[in-house]
Design a protein around this motif. Sequence first.
Motif, PDB file in Angstrom:
ATOM      1  N   MET A   1       0.798  -1.284   0.011  1.00  0.00           N
ATOM      2  CA  MET A   1      -0.209   0.089   0.038  1.00  0.00           C
ATOM      3  C   MET A   1       0.882   1.122  -0.074  1.00  0.00           C
ATOM      4  N   SER A   2       0.593   2.023  -0.883  1.00  0.00           N
ATOM      5  CA  SER A   2       1.258   3.481  -0.919  1.00  0.00           C
ATOM      6  C   SER A   2       0.198   4.252  -1.296  1.00  0.00           C
ATOM      7  N   ILE A   3      -0.663   5.019  -0.554  1.00  0.00           N
ATOM      8  CA  ILE A   3      -1.547   5.974  -0.997  1.00  0.00           C
ATOM      9  C   ILE A   3      -1.414   7.368  -0.382  1.00  0.00           C
ATOM     10  N   PRO A   4      -1.315   8.335  -1.000  1.00  0.00           N
ATOM     11  CA  PRO A   4      -1.406   9.832  -0.548  1.00  0.00           C
ATOM     12  C   PRO A   4      -2.522  10.131   0.144  1.00  0.00           C
ATOM     13  N   ILE A   5      -2.149  10.826   1.296  1.00  0.00           N
ATOM     14  CA  ILE A   5      -3.168  11.127   2.396  1.00  0.00           C
ATOM     15  C   ILE A   5      -4.335  11.953   1.599  1.00  0.00           C
ATOM     16  N   GLN A   6      -3.991  12.834   0.842  1.00  0.00           N
ATOM     17  CA  GLN A   6      -5.062  13.433   0.121  1.00  0.00           C
ATOM     18  C   GLN A   6      -5.868  12.861  -0.779  1.00  0.00           C
ATOM     19  N   ASN A   7      -5.626  11.778  -1.192  1.00  0.00           N
ATOM     20  CA  ASN A   7      -6.575  10.827  -1.820  1.00  0.00           C
ATOM     21  C   ASN A   7      -7.437  10.070  -1.107  1.00  0.00           C
ATOM     22  N   ILE A   8      -7.187   9.819   0.271  1.00  0.00           N
ATOM     23  CA  ILE A   8      -8.151   9.251   1.280  1.00  0.00           C
ATOM     24  C   ILE A   8      -9.056  10.180   1.461  1.00  0.00           C
ATOM     25  N   ILE A   9      -9.014  11.529   1.723  1.00  0.00           N
ATOM     26  CA  ILE A   9      -9.953  12.433   2.249  1.00  0.00           C
ATOM     27  C   ILE A   9     -11.383  12.392   1.676  1.00  0.00           C
ATOM     28  N   PRO A  10     -11.431  12.315   0.248  1.00  0.00           N
ATOM     29  CA  PRO A  10     -12.735  12.045  -0.388  1.00  0.00           C
ATOM     30  C   PRO A  10     -13.298  10.912  -0.149  1.00  0.00           C
ATOM     31  N   VAL A  11     -12.495   9.812  -0.341  1.00  0.00           N
ATOM     32  CA  VAL A  11     -12.861   8.502  -0.111  1.00  0.00           C
ATOM     33  C   VAL A  11     -13.883   8.143   1.258  1.00  0.00           C
ATOM     34  N   ILE A  12     -13.536   9.002   2.336  1.00  0.00           N
ATOM     35  CA  ILE A  12     -14.170   8.593   3.646  1.00  0.00           C
ATOM     36  C   ILE A  12     -14.851   9.913   4.040  1.00  0.00           C
ATOM     37  N   GLU A  13     -14.835  10.747   3.113  1.00  0.00           N
ATOM     38  CA  GLU A  13     -15.971  11.718   3.238  1.00  0.00           C
ATOM     39  C   GLU A  13     -15.422  12.683   4.551  1.00  0.00           C
ATOM     40  N   ALA A  14     -14.276  13.040   4.735  1.00  0.00           N
ATOM     41  CA  ALA A  14     -13.440  13.637   5.868  1.00  0.00           C
ATOM     42  C   ALA A  14     -13.563  15.020   5.772  1.00  0.00           C
ATOM     43  N   LYS A  15     -13.548  15.973   6.593  1.00  0.00           N
ATOM     44  CA  LYS A  15     -13.069  17.150   6.912  1.00  0.00           C
ATOM     45  C   LYS A  15     -11.700  17.289   7.724  1.00  0.00           C
ATOM     46  N   ALA A  16     -10.659  17.737   6.942  1.00  0.00           N
ATOM     47  CA  ALA A  16      -9.411  17.503   7.081  1.00  0.00           C
ATOM     48  C   ALA A  16      -8.765  18.557   7.884  1.00  0.00           C
ATOM     49  N   THR A  17      -7.800  18.374   8.732  1.00  0.00           N
ATOM     50  CA  THR A  17      -6.846  19.394   9.381  1.00  0.00           C
ATOM     51  C   THR A  17      -5.395  18.841   9.025  1.00  0.00           C
ATOM     52  N   ILE A  18      -5.083  19.376   8.030  1.00  0.00           N
ATOM     53  CA  ILE A  18      -3.557  18.683   7.534  1.00  0.00           C
ATOM     54  C   ILE A  18      -2.420  19.657   7.939  1.00  0.00           C
ATOM     55  N   LEU A  93     -13.409   3.400   8.114  1.00  0.00           N
ATOM     56  CA  LEU A  93     -12.634   2.219   7.901  1.00  0.00           C
ATOM     57  C   LEU A  93     -13.338   1.414   6.774  1.00  0.00           C
ATOM     58  N   GLN A  94     -14.665   1.397   6.810  1.00  0.00           N
ATOM     59  CA  GLN A  94     -15.109   0.474   5.774  1.00  0.00           C
ATOM     60  C   GLN A  94     -15.225   1.000   4.482  1.00  0.00           C
ATOM     61  N   ASN A  95     -15.240   2.259   4.402  1.00  0.00           N
ATOM     62  CA  ASN A  95     -15.391   3.018   3.259  1.00  0.00           C
ATOM     63  C   ASN A  95     -13.982   2.982   2.447  1.00  0.00           C
ATOM     64  N   PHE A  96     -12.973   3.204   3.292  1.00  0.00           N
ATOM     65  CA  PHE A  96     -11.595   3.244   2.796  1.00  0.00           C
ATOM     66  C   PHE A  96     -11.261   1.589   2.285  1.00  0.00           C
ATOM     67  N   ALA A  97     -11.736   0.618   3.024  1.00  0.00           N
ATOM     68  CA  ALA A  97     -11.281  -0.840   2.574  1.00  0.00           C
ATOM     69  C   ALA A  97     -11.931  -0.995   1.235  1.00  0.00           C
ATOM     70  N   SER A  98     -13.215  -0.351   1.113  1.00  0.00           N
ATOM     71  CA  SER A  98     -14.115  -0.668  -0.243  1.00  0.00           C
ATOM     72  C   SER A  98     -13.455   0.022  -1.258  1.00  0.00           C
ATOM     73  N   TYR A  99     -12.772   1.282  -1.214  1.00  0.00           N
ATOM     74  CA  TYR A  99     -11.935   1.861  -2.100  1.00  0.00           C
ATOM     75  C   TYR A  99     -10.689   1.042  -2.481  1.00  0.00           C
ATOM     76  N   TYR A 100     -10.104   0.386  -1.553  1.00  0.00           N
ATOM     77  CA  TYR A 100      -8.876  -0.221  -1.672  1.00  0.00           C
ATOM     78  C   TYR A 100      -8.986  -1.513  -2.442  1.00  0.00           C
ATOM     79  N   ARG A 101     -10.272  -2.059  -2.073  1.00  0.00           N
ATOM     80  CA  ARG A 101     -10.482  -3.588  -2.735  1.00  0.00           C
ATOM     81  C   ARG A 101     -10.577  -3.256  -4.067  1.00  0.00           C
ATOM     82  N   ALA A 102     -11.358  -1.969  -4.321  1.00  0.00           N
ATOM     83  CA  ALA A 102     -11.838  -1.928  -5.873  1.00  0.00           C
ATOM     84  C   ALA A 102     -10.423  -1.696  -6.743  1.00  0.00           C
TER      85      ALA A 102
END
Length: 814
Positions: A1-18, A93-102
């Motif tokens: 796994m090597s995923i930029p954190i910026q790519n994860i924000i929309p996947v889990i519908e997060a409000k980010a403090t980066i 966590l489940q939404n991230f796993a769904s994205y990763y599985r795809a």
Amino acid sequence: MSIPIQNIIPVIEAKATIELVDEIIENVSIDSRSQQNNNKTLFFALVGPNHDAHIYINDLIDKGVNNFVVNYIPDNINDKANFLVVDNTLFALQNFASYYRALFSFPVIGVTGSNGKTIVKEWLNFLLSPDYNIIRSPKSYNSQVGVPLSVIAINEHHNLGIFEAGISTIGEMVRLQKVIQPTIGILTNIGSAHDEGFVDISQKIKEKLKLFSDVEVLILHKNKTIEAFLKSEIKTFTWSSQDRSADVYYQKKSFDNHSVLNITYKNLCFSISIPFTDDASLENCMHCVLTMLYMGYNDEIIQSRVSELFPVEMRLKVKNGINNCTLIDDSYSSDFQSLKIALDFLEHQKQHKKRTLILSDIFQSGLSDDELYARVSQLIISYKIKRVICIGDTVVKFKHKFLNSISFQSTKDFIKAFESLDFDNETILIKGSRQFEFENIVSLLEEKTHETVLEINLNSISHNLNYFKSKLKPKTKVMVMVKAFGYGSGSYEIARLLAHHKVDYLGVAFADEGIELRKAGIDLPIMVLNPEMTSFSSMIQYNLEPEIYSIRQLKAFLKIADQKELTNYPIHVKINTGMNRLGFDTEILPELVSILKGLTSIKVKSILSHLASSDVLSHNEFTLKQISDFEKDSSFLMKELKINPIRHICNTSGISNYPEAQYDMVRLGIGLYGVSNDEDEIHLLENVGTLKSVISQIREIHEGESVGYSRRFMAEGKTKVATIPIGYADGISRAWGNGVGYVVVNNQQAPIIGSICMDMLMVDVTGINCTEGTSVIIFGKDPSVVTIAKGIKTIPYEILTSISERVKRVFYRE
């Protein structure tokens, strides 16, 4: 796994403090204790009814973790790390796993049902692994949390997935389907497990079938009830031994230790032999056979591989070893994911500083050998393993990657060299693939005791603790009693688990119990409820906190405190409110105040009393008076001494029956071990301890013949008698013998006949299928310790605490 954190924000519908924009995520964690947590970790702070992982975030930041998925940002740390704020961290966590599985397109087998999921998954892994790089759920990781963690372990080298999905109520399977996205479905046996989460069996079946909403094929036992709920567009592949219209039909022949299945599929007829005779194993086997047929395997490969199927061990076990060693037995599987889980489990075992790993070749990693063993080396370093013993052709080639390594080509070579390896005062993780037969290594290293064991389920301890926590106000503290060898279950292992759950106090009866916990590395506050005055110096040396219940005892402790020039040493003042056992009576309190006023050597950490009859609701008036007296007397002390200590009076029954008396802390005892005086409540708790033994010998006696001392049992006809190596020296009361009590053999009750002996008891197994060596349950779910206590007119406490320390304790997690 090597995923930029910026790519994860929309996947889990997060409000980010980066704070750190360019962070790359390489692994995911939910466990604050894992040594795999680092600056490339994305930590999901899960929240449950009785736990909140947000409290660990500060510690994790100190350990180098920079990225968190949270429900809220704890105070004063918003600028110390990256925070992805979501409404629900589990769903994230489940939404991230769904994205990763795809991201992966290989076939995935999804398995669900009530029984057999893990066995089918493990057998399929064995049957298919010669041809595929398989990613599968480790152990029984089939929950709302376990499934996404399993899927996130996929890497680019895998080309087949096998994941199991377990649910306990409606609405859960839809989320797991999105995570697993199975292409092949297997529905195992539908039974009564978790029935309480569903209105009826129909609702349960419909919920289970949601896993298969988008599969190419669903493999199942042909069943009209289940087929009635299937959507017409789902293609099925069915088997049966009764219905010839099934796609695969089989007939069974059973022998003493194996079965032969004659299988008919289209124009193909062939036989397979499996080393099992029970119906559950045959069902599980047929699911595997159909999967292989669907995937194009020929009958010869199916025959040869299925004949080598094996019993599946689904638990990590902790055992006592030789020379004061502790063993972690995971000797039946060796893949990278399960190694990480086993090492996390090892991290919780802090009894010994020295740690040894016995490791076989690792299979089905999906990685090249170079990359795999480089990662294994990193794990070994991070978990501070002092010695690695490598066994196998492949792992031996990479022994140079491990510090202080010893290597053997085979298990036989290890056994030959065993006497020279010097195992002493260490924790040993035994992690091997089944083909290496590491059970022989376990047998060598295991402390030799008789065949009776008390199995302690650590998951059940956690469940029961969380159940009682759910009854408490948010700020109420918890003291857990681990006196009397942890109510017979083993104090150190229980204490270590409680430390993880961050209980506030441990309670022991005598100083030596507390000293042993300190020596074993337990650093929680420990209160000694019945300290002997001769032990005060030792208590101070080990930072144990005494209960003070008399003027004489107080003066003796103060004398020691002055000699050692102590300052604000914590003590606990006990008030007698009606138990009339230990404690200061009301009229003594003014004298107590006069002694304590102005002292700086000690500090009153808490004021307590003990409810005498909180479990007997007919004594409600008496208990309410106890609580009233405690309020009055403790308030007097607090006012006169100008202190604000912790106050506590509730025991286990008090927690449930007198919630208004929680005060600042409660003391949880027998409830932790799954015992309650409330018939309704006991069904909400989980059984913790199962006492097991084996049949030593079986004989047949005839009418008029007797069994045991004093000939207390006389046979009225032909009777099959089994002798079991456990007796009153092990803690089984003689009152439970001679027809009063029973044991369970192959799920059937076998009455105890004749007198229970010091080291043996005899049971009537007439009509029960069993042989010498068959396992026997002395107590557990049935008979429970509550059942035994009622049968011999005592209390469950006595049953549990009577189990001799010569009975081996085995601790495990499911």
